[in-house]
Design a protein around this motif. Structure first.
Motif, PDB file in Angstrom:
ATOM      1  N   ARG A 142       0.711  -1.323   0.116  1.00 35.48           N
ATOM      2  CA  ARG A 142       0.077  -0.070  -0.061  1.00 35.48           C
ATOM      3  C   ARG A 142       0.840   1.171  -0.204  1.00 35.48           C
ATOM      4  NH1 ARG A 142      -4.183  -2.349   3.851  1.00 35.48           N
ATOM      5  NH2 ARG A 142      -3.141  -0.951   5.420  1.00 35.48           N
ATOM      6  N   CYS A 143       1.978   1.201   0.695  1.00 33.37           N
ATOM      7  CA  CYS A 143       2.883   2.306   0.679  1.00 33.37           C
ATOM      8  C   CYS A 143       3.329   2.495  -0.726  1.00 33.37           C
ATOM      9  CB  CYS A 143       3.946   2.005   1.870  1.00 33.37           C
ATOM     10  SG  CYS A 143       3.334   2.294   3.496  1.00 33.37           S
ATOM     11  N   LYS A 144       3.708   1.419  -1.596  1.00 32.98           N
ATOM     12  CA  LYS A 144       4.520   1.334  -2.759  1.00 32.98           C
ATOM     13  C   LYS A 144       3.552   2.066  -3.483  1.00 32.98           C
ATOM     14  CE  LYS A 144       6.365  -1.652  -6.174  1.00 32.98           C
ATOM     15  NZ  LYS A 144       6.693  -2.909  -6.468  1.00 32.98           N
ATOM     16  N   GLN A 145       2.270   1.819  -3.507  1.00 31.83           N
ATOM     17  CA  GLN A 145       1.162   2.626  -4.146  1.00 31.83           C
ATOM     18  C   GLN A 145       1.082   4.110  -4.071  1.00 31.83           C
ATOM     19  OE1 GLN A 145      -2.255   0.274  -3.859  1.00 31.83           O
ATOM     20  NE2 GLN A 145      -1.414  -1.547  -4.527  1.00 31.83           N
ATOM     21  N   ARG A 146       1.725   4.394  -2.862  1.00 31.73           N
ATOM     22  CA  ARG A 146       1.698   5.857  -2.741  1.00 31.73           C
ATOM     23  C   ARG A 146       2.997   6.254  -2.839  1.00 31.73           C
ATOM     24  NH1 ARG A 146      -1.781   7.165   2.517  1.00 31.73           N
ATOM     25  NH2 ARG A 146      -1.099   9.281   1.899  1.00 31.73           N
ATOM     26  N   GLY A 147       4.020   5.619  -3.504  1.00 33.74           N
ATOM     27  CA  GLY A 147       5.394   5.976  -3.743  1.00 33.74           C
ATOM     28  C   GLY A 147       6.252   5.881  -2.514  1.00 33.74           C
ATOM     29  N   VAL A 148       6.066   5.046  -1.549  1.00 33.73           N
ATOM     30  CA  VAL A 148       7.079   4.910  -0.695  1.00 33.73           C
ATOM     31  C   VAL A 148       7.513   3.552  -0.471  1.00 33.73           C
ATOM     32  CG1 VAL A 148       7.587   4.821   2.053  1.00 33.73           C
ATOM     33  CG2 VAL A 148       6.202   6.826   0.711  1.00 33.73           C
ATOM     34  N   LEU A 149       8.833   3.081  -0.632  1.00 33.63           N
ATOM     35  CA  LEU A 149       9.365   1.743  -0.675  1.00 33.63           C
ATOM     36  C   LEU A 149       9.843   1.521   0.632  1.00 33.63           C
ATOM     37  CD1 LEU A 149      10.799   1.600  -4.208  1.00 33.63           C
ATOM     38  CD2 LEU A 149       8.594   0.802  -3.543  1.00 33.63           C
ATOM     39  N   PHE A 150       9.549   0.324   1.277  1.00 31.56           N
ATOM     40  CA  PHE A 150      10.733  -0.260   2.008  1.00 31.56           C
ATOM     41  C   PHE A 150      10.521  -1.845   2.069  1.00 31.56           C
ATOM     42  CE2 PHE A 150       6.682   0.783   4.080  1.00 31.56           C
ATOM     43  CZ  PHE A 150       6.297  -0.479   4.773  1.00 31.56           C
ATOM     44  N   ASN A 151      11.521  -2.653   2.548  1.00 29.57           N
ATOM     45  CA  ASN A 151      11.526  -3.968   2.387  1.00 29.57           C
ATOM     46  C   ASN A 151      10.445  -4.552   3.790  1.00 29.57           C
ATOM     47  OD1 ASN A 151      13.044  -4.477   0.452  1.00 29.57           O
ATOM     48  ND2 ASN A 151      14.970  -4.283   1.716  1.00 29.57           N
ATOM     49  N   PRO A 152       9.822  -5.599   3.297  1.00 28.77           N
ATOM     50  CA  PRO A 152       8.480  -5.977   4.089  1.00 28.77           C
ATOM     51  C   PRO A 152       9.120  -7.070   4.727  1.00 28.77           C
ATOM     52  CG  PRO A 152       8.131  -6.854   1.888  1.00 28.77           C
ATOM     53  CD  PRO A 152       9.302  -5.990   1.730  1.00 28.77           C
ATOM     54  N   THR A 153       9.946  -6.908   5.761  1.00 25.08           N
ATOM     55  CA  THR A 153      10.396  -7.695   7.029  1.00 25.08           C
ATOM     56  C   THR A 153       9.605  -8.135   7.901  1.00 25.08           C
ATOM     57  OG1 THR A 153      11.608  -6.048   7.625  1.00 25.08           O
ATOM     58  CG2 THR A 153      12.912  -7.802   6.424  1.00 25.08           C
ATOM     59  N   PRO A 154       9.046  -9.339   8.410  1.00 21.90           N
ATOM     60  CA  PRO A 154       8.130  -9.384   9.566  1.00 21.90           C
ATOM     61  C   PRO A 154       8.682  -8.965  10.745  1.00 21.90           C
ATOM     62  CG  PRO A 154       9.386 -11.641   8.913  1.00 21.90           C
ATOM     63  CD  PRO A 154       9.902 -10.620   7.909  1.00 21.90           C
ATOM     64  N   LYS A 155       7.859  -8.374  11.678  1.00 20.17           N
ATOM     65  CA  LYS A 155       7.948  -7.799  12.982  1.00 20.17           C
ATOM     66  C   LYS A 155       8.726  -6.533  13.102  1.00 20.17           C
ATOM     67  CE  LYS A 155       7.244 -11.760  16.038  1.00 20.17           C
ATOM     68  NZ  LYS A 155       7.696 -12.325  17.060  1.00 20.17           N
ATOM     69  N   LYS A 187       4.533  10.503   6.896  1.00 18.46           N
ATOM     70  CA  LYS A 187       3.026  10.769   6.679  1.00 18.46           C
ATOM     71  C   LYS A 187       2.377   9.632   5.988  1.00 18.46           C
ATOM     72  CE  LYS A 187       0.124  14.453   5.085  1.00 18.46           C
ATOM     73  NZ  LYS A 187      -0.671  13.897   4.036  1.00 18.46           N
ATOM     74  N   VAL A 188       3.053   9.297   4.890  1.00 20.63           N
ATOM     75  CA  VAL A 188       2.188   7.856   4.316  1.00 20.63           C
ATOM     76  C   VAL A 188       2.385   6.740   4.983  1.00 20.63           C
ATOM     77  CG1 VAL A 188       2.551   6.219   2.123  1.00 20.63           C
ATOM     78  CG2 VAL A 188       2.849   8.816   2.098  1.00 20.63           C
ATOM     79  N   ILE A 189       3.296   6.556   5.735  1.00 17.07           N
ATOM     80  CA  ILE A 189       3.403   5.204   6.601  1.00 17.07           C
ATOM     81  C   ILE A 189       2.338   5.407   7.865  1.00 17.07           C
ATOM     82  CG2 ILE A 189       5.131   3.832   8.076  1.00 17.07           C
ATOM     83  CD1 ILE A 189       7.364   4.706   6.137  1.00 17.07           C
ATOM     84  N   LEU A 190       2.492   6.463   8.369  1.00 14.16           N
ATOM     85  CA  LEU A 190       1.438   6.785   9.634  1.00 14.16           C
ATOM     86  C   LEU A 190       0.111   6.396   9.116  1.00 14.16           C
ATOM     87  CD1 LEU A 190       3.025   9.515  11.384  1.00 14.16           C
ATOM     88  CD2 LEU A 190       2.674   7.177  12.384  1.00 14.16           C
ATOM     89  N   GLU A 191      -0.300   7.094   7.791  1.00 16.82           N
ATOM     90  CA  GLU A 191      -1.605   6.772   7.601  1.00 16.82           C
ATOM     91  C   GLU A 191      -2.143   5.429   7.271  1.00 16.82           C
ATOM     92  OE1 GLU A 191      -1.937  11.423   5.629  1.00 16.82           O
ATOM     93  OE2 GLU A 191      -1.933   9.807   4.245  1.00 16.82           O
ATOM     94  N   GLU A 192      -1.058   4.777   6.529  1.00 14.99           N
ATOM     95  CA  GLU A 192      -1.278   3.324   5.978  1.00 14.99           C
ATOM     96  C   GLU A 192      -1.312   2.567   7.391  1.00 14.99           C
ATOM     97  OE1 GLU A 192      -2.329   2.358   3.278  1.00 14.99           O
ATOM     98  OE2 GLU A 192      -2.283   4.421   2.465  1.00 14.99           O
ATOM     99  N   LEU A 193      -0.573   2.683   8.483  1.00 10.19           N
ATOM    100  CA  LEU A 193      -0.542   2.012   9.659  1.00 10.19           C
ATOM    101  C   LEU A 193      -1.882   2.148  10.372  1.00 10.19           C
ATOM    102  CD1 LEU A 193       3.068   2.607  11.228  1.00 10.19           C
ATOM    103  CD2 LEU A 193       1.978   0.256  10.518  1.00 10.19           C
ATOM    104  N   ARG A 194      -2.487   3.289  10.296  1.00  6.92           N
ATOM    105  CA  ARG A 194      -3.864   3.339  10.808  1.00  6.92           C
ATOM    106  C   ARG A 194      -5.002   2.846  10.111  1.00  6.92           C
ATOM    107  NH1 ARG A 194      -1.833   9.568  11.708  1.00  6.92           N
ATOM    108  NH2 ARG A 194      -0.549   9.273  13.337  1.00  6.92           N
ATOM    109  N   LYS A 195      -4.835   2.350   8.814  1.00  9.11           N
ATOM    110  CA  LYS A 195      -5.949   1.894   8.279  1.00  9.11           C
ATOM    111  C   LYS A 195      -6.431   0.613   8.784  1.00  9.11           C
ATOM    112  CE  LYS A 195      -5.546   4.449   3.912  1.00  9.11           C
ATOM    113  NZ  LYS A 195      -5.036   4.316   2.626  1.00  9.11           N
TER     114      LYS A 195
END
Ligand SMILES: Cc1ncc(COP(=O)(O)O)c(C=O)c1O
Length: 340
Positions: free
Chosen positions: A299-312, A332-340
């Motif tokens: 979801r972050c990628k779709q909004r232009g922010v990349l990070f590696n999806p490592t567990p935990k 901002k993007v990460i916080l918004e996506e975390l709250r969804k």
């Protein structure tokens, strides 16, 4: 879409200045030691690290492997942090190619505990692989990108030396450590028998690492580099970018500032940031077990922010190719996506 790429500082692309230097580099056959640009890079590296000599290698992994093979022989033990890049992320090369035995110690705080290192400094006994080498990592990638203090580093090296061990530093990001503690890189590097540092991480060069040590060590390392297929020919084309990278290493301070902003914004938004005694350009934060990290990353990628999806534990890495504005947006993007 242009991405704010926080997967790693390895994603940095060569600057216009580097590309110009690459295009104009004087070259020769480096296996014959006739490439003037490689020679210049090696000389500059040795000077900065406070060592006699240096050797250009293809990657950090090759730098560590060649260093370990140069220090040890088959059946020797190398004391390694359980979270170290050499132990976890280099394909087991030290055992696969060198027949070395990893003697693992806890390094959760970025540096091993003296008693754990001492537990491997045993009297000679046919039952044990003899400990020959201690490997340290600074900054320590998997331990939050922590910069080890010059004091803690120096006392660990003293302890190892007092037990007859050689010491290798995986200094992939030694410049970040030096900047964080406001010291010269040689403050760490000159204490150890060998150090490898990466040009291709935050420094932004397209490839390459350098090993530093004394002359005889570097000559033996040159032989190992050849054996593992790392003898290069007109390598000055890439070494030229390395020289530009090295000269600009103090700019890495900006990456630490950007990471601080990211850390502050996320923490203010209620994210549980991993505490690090001396942080650099990495931000680690914990997420609940139930959270689908791959989905969050997508979801972050779709909004232009990349990070590696490592567990935990999620890692975000700042670097020269993300701006201060970018990190504000990413938080901002990460916080918004975390709250969804
Ligand atoms: C601490 C550390 N050491 C060594 C390496 C290996 O470098 P390379 O990817 O150039 O092989 C890395 C790579 O990320 C690293 O983080």
């Amino acid at each position: 879409m242009t991405f704010i790429d926080l997967r790693s500082d390895t994603v940095t692309k060569p600057s216009a200045e580097m590309r110009k230097a690459m295009a104009e580099a004087e070259v020769g056959d480096d296996v014959y030691q006739e490439d003037p640009t490689v020679i210049e890079l090696e000389k500059l590296s040795a000077e900065i690290m406070g060592h006699e000599a240096a050797l250009f290698v293809c990657s950090g992994t090759m730098g560590n492997l060649v260093s370990l093979l140069t220090h040890c022989t088959r059946g020797d033990g190398a004391i390694l942090g359980i979270n170290s890049h050499i132990y976890v992320n280099e394909g087991g090369g030290l055992s696969a190619l060198g027949g070395l035995v990893p003697l693992c110690v806890n390094d959760d705080e970025g540096i091993p505990k003296p008693q754990d290192v001492l537990s491997y400094c045993r009297p000679k006994n046919v039952h044990h692989a003899p400990a020959k080498l201690l490997c340290l990592e600074n900054t320590h990638n998997a331990c939050g990108g922590v910069a080890i203090s010059p004091e803690a580093f120096s006392s660990m090296v003293d302890l190892a030396k007092s037990k007859g061990l050689s010491v290798h530093l995986d200094g992939a990001r030694i410049f970040n450590a030096a900047i964080a503690w406001e010291v010269e890189p040689a403050t760490y590097a000159r204490l150890v028998d060998s150090v490898q540092f990466c040009l291709s991480k935050g420094l932004g060069a397209p490839m390459g690492s350098v090993i530093c040590g004394n002359k005889s060590y570097i000559e033996r390392a040159r032989h190992w580099r050849k054996r593992v297929g790392g003898g290069l020919r007109q390598a000055g084309v890439v070494a030229a970018a390395g020289i530009v990278a090295l000269k600009g290493y103090r700019d890495l301070a900006n990456d630490h500032e950007k990471a601080k902003i990211l850390r502050d914004r996320l923490a203010n938004g209620g994210v549980k940031i991993a505490e690090v005694s001396k942080p650099t350009n990495m931000v680690y934060f914990e997420v609940e077990d139930a959270l689908d990290v791959a989905l969050l990353a997508e979801r972050c990628k779709q909004r232009g922010v990349l990070f590696n999806p490592t567990p935990k534990k999620i890692r975000l890495v700042t670097h020269r190719d993300v701006s201060f504005e970018d990190v504000e947006k990413a938080a901002k993007v990460i916080l918004e996506e975390l709250r969804k």
